[in-house]
Design an enzyme around this catalytic site. Sequence first.
Site, mmCIF file in Angstrom:
data_model
loop_
_atom_site.group_PDB
_atom_site.id
_atom_site.type_symbol
_atom_site.label_atom_id
_atom_site.label_comp_id
_atom_site.label_asym_id
_atom_site.label_seq_id
_atom_site.Cartn_x
_atom_site.Cartn_y
_atom_site.Cartn_z
ATOM 1 N N THR A 1 6.849 3.788 -12.476
ATOM 2 C CA THR A 1 6.133 3.820 -11.195
ATOM 3 C C THR A 1 6.320 2.495 -10.467
ATOM 4 O OG1 THR A 1 3.948 4.036 -10.123
ATOM 5 C CG2 THR A 1 3.956 3.076 -12.320
ATOM 6 N N ASP B 1 3.233 11.980 -10.239
ATOM 7 C CA ASP B 1 3.239 12.252 -8.809
ATOM 8 C C ASP B 1 1.856 12.749 -8.416
ATOM 9 O OD1 ASP B 1 4.754 12.163 -6.368
ATOM 10 O OD2 ASP B 1 4.424 14.317 -6.264
HETATM 11 P P1 ITT Z 1 5.139 5.968 -7.543
HETATM 12 O O1 ITT Z 1 5.660 7.244 -6.929
HETATM 13 O O2 ITT Z 1 6.130 4.867 -7.650
HETATM 14 O O3 ITT Z 1 4.425 6.232 -8.857
HETATM 15 P P2 ITT Z 1 3.322 5.981 -5.252
HETATM 16 O O4 ITT Z 1 2.210 5.047 -4.868
HETATM 17 O O5 ITT Z 1 4.365 6.296 -4.222
HETATM 18 O O6 ITT Z 1 3.975 5.378 -6.597
HETATM 19 P P3 ITT Z 1 2.538 8.813 -5.327
HETATM 20 O O7 ITT Z 1 3.724 9.266 -4.570
HETATM 21 O O8 ITT Z 1 2.159 9.569 -6.558
HETATM 22 O O9 ITT Z 1 2.681 7.293 -5.827
HETATM 23 O O10 ITT Z 1 1.251 8.723 -4.434
HETATM 24 C C1 ITT Z 1 1.129 9.318 -3.164
HETATM 25 C C2 ITT Z 1 0.149 8.521 -2.336
HETATM 26 O O11 ITT Z 1 -1.171 8.727 -2.837
HETATM 27 C C3 ITT Z 1 0.384 7.008 -2.339
HETATM 28 O O12 ITT Z 1 0.099 6.495 -1.049
HETATM 29 C C4 ITT Z 1 -0.624 6.486 -3.323
HETATM 30 O O13 ITT Z 1 -1.008 5.171 -3.032
HETATM 31 C C5 ITT Z 1 -1.767 7.498 -3.148
HETATM 32 N N1 ITT Z 1 -2.494 7.653 -4.408
HETATM 33 C C6 ITT Z 1 -1.950 8.008 -5.607
HETATM 34 N N2 ITT Z 1 -2.884 8.012 -6.559
HETATM 35 C C7 ITT Z 1 -4.060 7.677 -5.964
HETATM 36 C C8 ITT Z 1 -5.376 7.507 -6.429
HETATM 37 O O14 ITT Z 1 -5.685 7.629 -7.712
HETATM 38 N N3 ITT Z 1 -6.320 7.164 -5.543
HETATM 39 C C9 ITT Z 1 -6.015 6.995 -4.235
HETATM 40 N N4 ITT Z 1 -4.800 7.126 -3.712
HETATM 41 C C10 ITT Z 1 -3.816 7.469 -4.567
#
Ligand code: ITT
Length: 183
Positions: free
Chosen positions: A6, A63
Amino acid sequence: MITFITGNEHKVIEARGIFKKFGFDIDHENPGYPEIQGSIEEVAAYGARYVADLLNKPVIVDDTGLFIRALNGFPGTYSSYVQDTLTNKGILKLMEDEQDRYAEFRSCIGYCEPNCEPKTFLGTVAGEILSEEKGDHGFAYDPLFYVKEYDKTFGELTTDEKNECSHRRKSMEKFAKWYSEKL
Ligand code: ITT
């Protein structure tokens, strides 16, 4: 040792807290992977397989999306782009006149070993979108997301509290149980 792929440091901190409860530690790397257009399960499965083959070792990816019912599931699989562009303020604006505040976080863990089929583990948590942000813990959508059980937003919970009930706790717990049995 499992390697968590990640680019999000907050996810790594949460994952360490969750996996500690199941007695294993994780490694963290960020080689990146293509995020295909599809459901969070498809994104996680594709990403895990891609990186397991790239690094030639078992990996997990996560994801996550926020699915708001009044917005027909938006931002959903576009959560990352929407967080960077509209931001929480934009979501609040879209939700201004909505009575139905129901939303879900969904986290999907993808696990894969080199040259194998990926497996996915889904975790969801139900909540409501508040009319303003609350709390400065957590990250991204957390200050918008109110959880009845705690009478607080994820932004007002400590990492340990969020780890008791979050979407990520549920998806990672499913994975950890399956993985422990496999060992
Ligand atoms: P990776 O794909 O590198 O793991 P990312 O931050 O891009 O990191 P995601 O695509 O899974 O991860 O996340 C989609 C969006 O949702 C992104 O803007 C995150 O910051 C947000 N997000 C993910 N998990 C969250 C949580 O537990 N609480 C609040 N926002 C979250």
